[in-house]
Design a protein around this motif. Structure first.
Motif, PDB file in Angstrom:
ATOM      1  N   VAL A  34      34.655  62.970  39.186  1.00 20.81           N
ATOM      2  CA  VAL A  34      34.877  64.359  39.695  1.00 20.81           C
ATOM      3  C   VAL A  34      36.254  64.392  40.474  1.00 20.81           C
ATOM      4  O   VAL A  34      36.328  63.436  41.323  1.00 20.81           O
ATOM      5  CB  VAL A  34      33.782  64.692  40.623  1.00 20.81           C
ATOM      6  CG1 VAL A  34      33.877  66.054  40.954  1.00 20.81           C
ATOM      7  CG2 VAL A  34      32.375  64.515  39.805  1.00 20.81           C
ATOM      8  N   PHE A  35      37.164  65.197  40.145  1.00 16.56           N
ATOM      9  CA  PHE A  35      38.179  65.156  40.931  1.00 16.56           C
ATOM     10  C   PHE A  35      38.546  66.633  41.608  1.00 16.56           C
ATOM     11  O   PHE A  35      37.950  67.704  41.024  1.00 16.56           O
ATOM     12  CB  PHE A  35      39.654  65.107  40.085  1.00 16.56           C
ATOM     13  CG  PHE A  35      39.492  63.576  39.241  1.00 16.56           C
ATOM     14  CD1 PHE A  35      40.303  62.789  39.962  1.00 16.56           C
ATOM     15  CD2 PHE A  35      39.234  63.396  38.320  1.00 16.56           C
ATOM     16  CE1 PHE A  35      40.330  61.543  39.517  1.00 16.56           C
ATOM     17  CE2 PHE A  35      39.053  62.241  37.619  1.00 16.56           C
ATOM     18  CZ  PHE A  35      39.879  61.405  38.199  1.00 16.56           C
ATOM     19  N   VAL A  36      38.926  66.576  42.773  1.00 12.70           N
ATOM     20  CA  VAL A  36      39.112  67.797  43.570  1.00 12.70           C
ATOM     21  C   VAL A  36      40.493  67.886  43.944  1.00 12.70           C
ATOM     22  O   VAL A  36      41.112  66.933  44.377  1.00 12.70           O
ATOM     23  CB  VAL A  36      38.355  67.910  44.872  1.00 12.70           C
ATOM     24  CG1 VAL A  36      38.339  69.086  45.673  1.00 12.70           C
ATOM     25  CG2 VAL A  36      36.745  67.484  44.502  1.00 12.70           C
ATOM     26  N   LYS A  37      41.132  69.179  44.038  1.00 12.74           N
ATOM     27  CA  LYS A  37      42.548  69.388  44.284  1.00 12.74           C
ATOM     28  C   LYS A  37      42.684  69.244  45.588  1.00 12.74           C
ATOM     29  O   LYS A  37      41.640  69.186  46.497  1.00 12.74           O
ATOM     30  CB  LYS A  37      42.835  70.650  43.736  1.00 12.74           C
ATOM     31  CG  LYS A  37      43.109  71.055  42.264  1.00 12.74           C
ATOM     32  CD  LYS A  37      43.781  72.179  41.861  1.00 12.74           C
ATOM     33  CE  LYS A  37      43.523  72.455  40.425  1.00 12.74           C
ATOM     34  NZ  LYS A  37      44.269  73.791  40.176  1.00 12.74           N
ATOM     35  N   ARG A  38      43.837  68.553  46.074  1.00 12.91           N
ATOM     36  CA  ARG A  38      44.171  68.197  47.361  1.00 12.91           C
ATOM     37  C   ARG A  38      43.814  69.422  48.483  1.00 12.91           C
ATOM     38  O   ARG A  38      43.492  69.172  49.618  1.00 12.91           O
ATOM     39  CB  ARG A  38      45.761  67.687  47.548  1.00 12.91           C
ATOM     40  CG  ARG A  38      45.865  66.793  48.651  1.00 12.91           C
ATOM     41  CD  ARG A  38      47.261  66.262  48.587  1.00 12.91           C
ATOM     42  NE  ARG A  38      46.938  65.132  47.752  1.00 12.91           N
ATOM     43  CZ  ARG A  38      48.051  64.196  47.710  1.00 12.91           C
ATOM     44  NH1 ARG A  38      49.130  64.353  48.081  1.00 12.91           N
ATOM     45  NH2 ARG A  38      47.619  62.980  46.996  1.00 12.91           N
ATOM     46  N   ASP A  39      44.379  70.512  48.239  1.00 11.82           N
ATOM     47  CA  ASP A  39      44.253  71.566  48.989  1.00 11.82           C
ATOM     48  C   ASP A  39      42.823  72.210  49.297  1.00 11.82           C
ATOM     49  O   ASP A  39      42.346  72.371  50.408  1.00 11.82           O
ATOM     50  CB  ASP A  39      44.969  72.880  48.582  1.00 11.82           C
ATOM     51  CG  ASP A  39      44.804  73.546  47.228  1.00 11.82           C
ATOM     52  OD1 ASP A  39      44.195  72.432  46.449  1.00 11.82           O
ATOM     53  OD2 ASP A  39      45.138  74.398  46.726  1.00 11.82           O
TER      54      ASP A  39
END
Length: 103
Positions: A34-39
């Motif tokens: 699972v990847f989440v955008k940095r912002d």
């Protein structure tokens, strides 16, 4: 000698099983990650820090271990209070079910 042979056989089987599990999971590992955008991650962490700061400000200043244990003993009687103590903390649970902390 038989024990040694059995031990070596078990080691070989475990290595084969581990190697087989590693190769099958590596092919579908990108779909499991699972990847989440940095912002977005930054915004979520700021919200969490704000909530933690307000909870700490509302809590009484530094209760001793004996005081916390007595709050836990009171809260153990009520299952809902005990569950809330595990998730939200003992001070929040005691305050929600029994009012302000007496000390």
């Amino acid at each position: 000698m038989k024990t040694f042979t059995l031990l070596v056989l078990c080691a070989v089987v475990s290595v084969c099983l581990c190697a087989g599990a590693g190769s099958s999971s590596s092919s579908d590992s990108p779909s499991n990650e699972v990847f989440v955008k940095r912002d977005l991650a930054s915004a979520l962490m700021k919200q969490r820090q704000k909530r933690a700061g307000t909870a700490a400000a509302a809590a009484p200043a530094a209760l001793t271990l004996t005081q916390l244990e007595s709050l836990r003993e009171v809260c153990e009687v009520n299952l809902a209070c005990e569950h809330m103590a595990e998730t939200a903390g003992i001070v929040a649970a005691y305050t929600a079910y029994y009012g302000p902390v007496p000390f």
